[in-house]
Design a protein around this motif. Structure first.
Motif, short mmCIF file in Angstrom:
data_model
loop_
_atom_site.label_atom_id
_atom_site.label_comp_id
_atom_site.label_asym_id
_atom_site.label_seq_id
_atom_site.Cartn_x
_atom_site.Cartn_y
_atom_site.Cartn_z
N PRO A 55 0.79 -1.23 0.00
CA PRO A 55 0.00 0.00 0.00
C PRO A 55 0.83 1.29 0.00
O PRO A 55 0.46 2.25 -0.67
CB PRO A 55 -0.84 -0.11 1.27
CG PRO A 55 -0.26 -1.21 2.07
CD PRO A 55 0.55 -2.06 1.16
N LEU A 56 1.93 1.32 0.72
CA LEU A 56 2.76 2.53 0.75
C LEU A 56 3.34 2.82 -0.63
O LEU A 56 3.24 3.95 -1.13
CB LEU A 56 3.87 2.39 1.80
CG LEU A 56 4.85 3.56 1.89
CD1 LEU A 56 4.12 4.84 2.26
CD2 LEU A 56 5.95 3.25 2.90
N ALA A 57 3.91 1.81 -1.25
CA ALA A 57 4.48 1.99 -2.59
C ALA A 57 3.40 2.34 -3.61
O ALA A 57 3.60 3.19 -4.47
CB ALA A 57 5.23 0.74 -3.01
N GLY A 58 2.24 1.70 -3.51
CA GLY A 58 1.14 2.01 -4.42
C GLY A 58 0.68 3.45 -4.29
O GLY A 58 0.44 4.13 -5.28
N GLY A 59 0.58 3.93 -3.06
CA GLY A 59 0.20 5.33 -2.83
C GLY A 59 1.24 6.30 -3.36
O GLY A 59 0.90 7.33 -3.94
N ILE A 60 2.51 5.96 -3.19
CA ILE A 60 3.58 6.82 -3.69
C ILE A 60 3.56 6.87 -5.21
O ILE A 60 3.71 7.95 -5.80
CB ILE A 60 4.95 6.34 -3.15
CG1 ILE A 60 5.05 6.60 -1.65
CG2 ILE A 60 6.09 7.03 -3.88
CD1 ILE A 60 6.24 5.96 -0.97
N VAL A 61 3.37 5.73 -5.84
CA VAL A 61 3.30 5.70 -7.31
C VAL A 61 2.14 6.57 -7.79
O VAL A 61 2.28 7.35 -8.72
CB VAL A 61 3.17 4.25 -7.84
CG1 VAL A 61 2.79 4.22 -9.31
CG2 VAL A 61 4.47 3.49 -7.61
N GLY A 62 0.97 6.44 -7.14
CA GLY A 62 -0.17 7.26 -7.53
C GLY A 62 0.10 8.75 -7.36
O GLY A 62 -0.22 9.56 -8.24
N PHE A 63 0.72 9.12 -6.24
CA PHE A 63 1.02 10.53 -5.98
C PHE A 63 2.02 11.08 -6.98
O PHE A 63 1.81 12.15 -7.56
CB PHE A 63 1.56 10.69 -4.55
CG PHE A 63 2.05 12.07 -4.24
CD1 PHE A 63 1.15 13.09 -3.98
CD2 PHE A 63 3.40 12.36 -4.23
CE1 PHE A 63 1.59 14.37 -3.72
CE2 PHE A 63 3.86 13.63 -3.97
CZ PHE A 63 2.95 14.65 -3.70
N VAL A 64 3.12 10.38 -7.18
CA VAL A 64 4.17 10.86 -8.09
C VAL A 64 3.63 10.96 -9.51
O VAL A 64 3.84 11.96 -10.20
CB VAL A 64 5.40 9.93 -8.02
CG1 VAL A 64 6.38 10.22 -9.15
CG2 VAL A 64 6.09 10.09 -6.67
N ALA A 65 2.93 9.94 -9.96
CA ALA A 65 2.41 9.94 -11.33
C ALA A 65 1.40 11.07 -11.53
O ALA A 65 1.43 11.76 -12.55
CB ALA A 65 1.77 8.59 -11.65
N ASP A 66 0.52 11.27 -10.56
CA ASP A 66 -0.48 12.33 -10.69
C ASP A 66 0.18 13.71 -10.67
O ASP A 66 -0.16 14.57 -11.47
CB ASP A 66 -1.51 12.24 -9.56
CG ASP A 66 -2.59 13.29 -9.71
OD1 ASP A 66 -3.39 13.18 -10.66
OD2 ASP A 66 -2.62 14.24 -8.89
N THR A 67 1.13 13.91 -9.79
CA THR A 67 1.79 15.21 -9.68
C THR A 67 2.57 15.54 -10.95
O THR A 67 2.42 16.62 -11.52
CB THR A 67 2.72 15.24 -8.45
OG1 THR A 67 1.94 14.94 -7.28
CG2 THR A 67 3.37 16.59 -8.28
N ILE A 68 3.39 14.61 -11.40
CA ILE A 68 4.19 14.85 -12.61
C ILE A 68 3.29 14.95 -13.84
O ILE A 68 3.48 15.83 -14.68
CB ILE A 68 5.26 13.76 -12.78
CG1 ILE A 68 6.29 13.86 -11.65
CG2 ILE A 68 5.94 13.87 -14.14
CD1 ILE A 68 7.28 12.72 -11.61
N GLY A 69 2.30 14.08 -13.94
CA GLY A 69 1.39 14.13 -15.08
C GLY A 69 0.61 15.43 -15.15
O GLY A 69 0.41 15.98 -16.23
N THR A 70 0.20 15.93 -14.00
CA THR A 70 -0.52 17.20 -13.96
C THR A 70 0.38 18.34 -14.42
O THR A 70 -0.03 19.20 -15.19
CB THR A 70 -1.06 17.48 -12.54
OG1 THR A 70 -1.93 16.40 -12.17
CG2 THR A 70 -1.83 18.78 -12.48
N MET A 71 1.63 18.34 -13.95
CA MET A 71 2.56 19.39 -14.36
C MET A 71 2.86 19.31 -15.85
O MET A 71 2.92 20.34 -16.53
CB MET A 71 3.86 19.29 -13.55
CG MET A 71 3.71 19.75 -12.12
SD MET A 71 5.27 19.90 -11.24
CE MET A 71 5.71 18.19 -11.01
#
Length: 192
Positions: A55-71
């Motif tokens: 769960p920790l790694a899954g949450g980090i992947v979701g956060f990083v991907a969303d943040t970079i993708g949004t930028m």
């Protein structure tokens, strides 16, 4: 998985690859089937990160991907909308830990992997994503009294489209997991 194992070199590389896949799938490979139906495969790498790495790694992947993708898209990052991909990874990881509990690469576990993807998709489309997108709409319109109306309209818009996307994503997660987990992922994770 212990915290220091989550941040091992093997897992960090896998997390980066899954985040990159999520960005590519969400920004470039969605299919517009009709005016109201868009098939998007962006949750597949995040759900797989939760299944494979926890769960920790899954949450980090979701956060990083969303943040970079949004930028990269030139959009404004909005925290309630960012909760959706974060929760996808967390929920998939928790379900893998407490529901699947076995080897997710075995054929007898394929239905559990697919069910995990379905549950994750339902929770994120009709709870977290629904509330986050409604809050975003309210902030744009600057009208807080419209929350119930916008929530209902948003729900009605999602009802015909999200179940199809959830089913396609669950099938894709099950197929990718079955094809890749044993020969590749298990070796990477066990070597971490």
């Amino acid at each position: 998985m212990k915290r220091n194992q989550v941040f091992s070199t093997h897992n960090l590389v896998m997390m980066a690859a899954l985040a990159a896949m999520q960005i590519i799938l969400s920004r470039f490979l969605g299919i517009q089937v009709s005016d109201t139906l868009r098939l998007s495969f962006e949750s597949i790498p995040v759900v797989l990160a939760g299944l494979w790495l926890g769960p920790l790694a899954g949450g980090i992947v979701g956060f990083v991907a969303d943040t970079i993708g949004t930028m990269l898209s030139g959009l404004t990052w909005f925290p309630p909308l960012a909760l959706n991909p974060i929760m996808e990874g967390v929920v998939a990881g928790l379900l893998a830990r407490y529901f699947i509990r076995g080897d997710i690469g075995e054929s007898r576990g394929t239905w559990k992997v697919a069910l995990t993807a379905v549950i994750t998709g339902i929770l994120n489309a009709f709870v977290v994503g629904l509330i986050g997108s409604t809050l975003f709409s309210i902030m744009i319109m600057e009208n807080t009294t419209a929350f119930p109306v916008l929530l209902g309209a948003n729900l009605l818009q999602r009802l015909p489209t999200k179940p199809v996307t959830i089913a396609v994503n669950a099938l894709a997660v099950a197929v990718v997991n079955r094809a890749v987990y044993k020969p590749v992922v298990r070796r990477i994770v066990s070597g971490a």
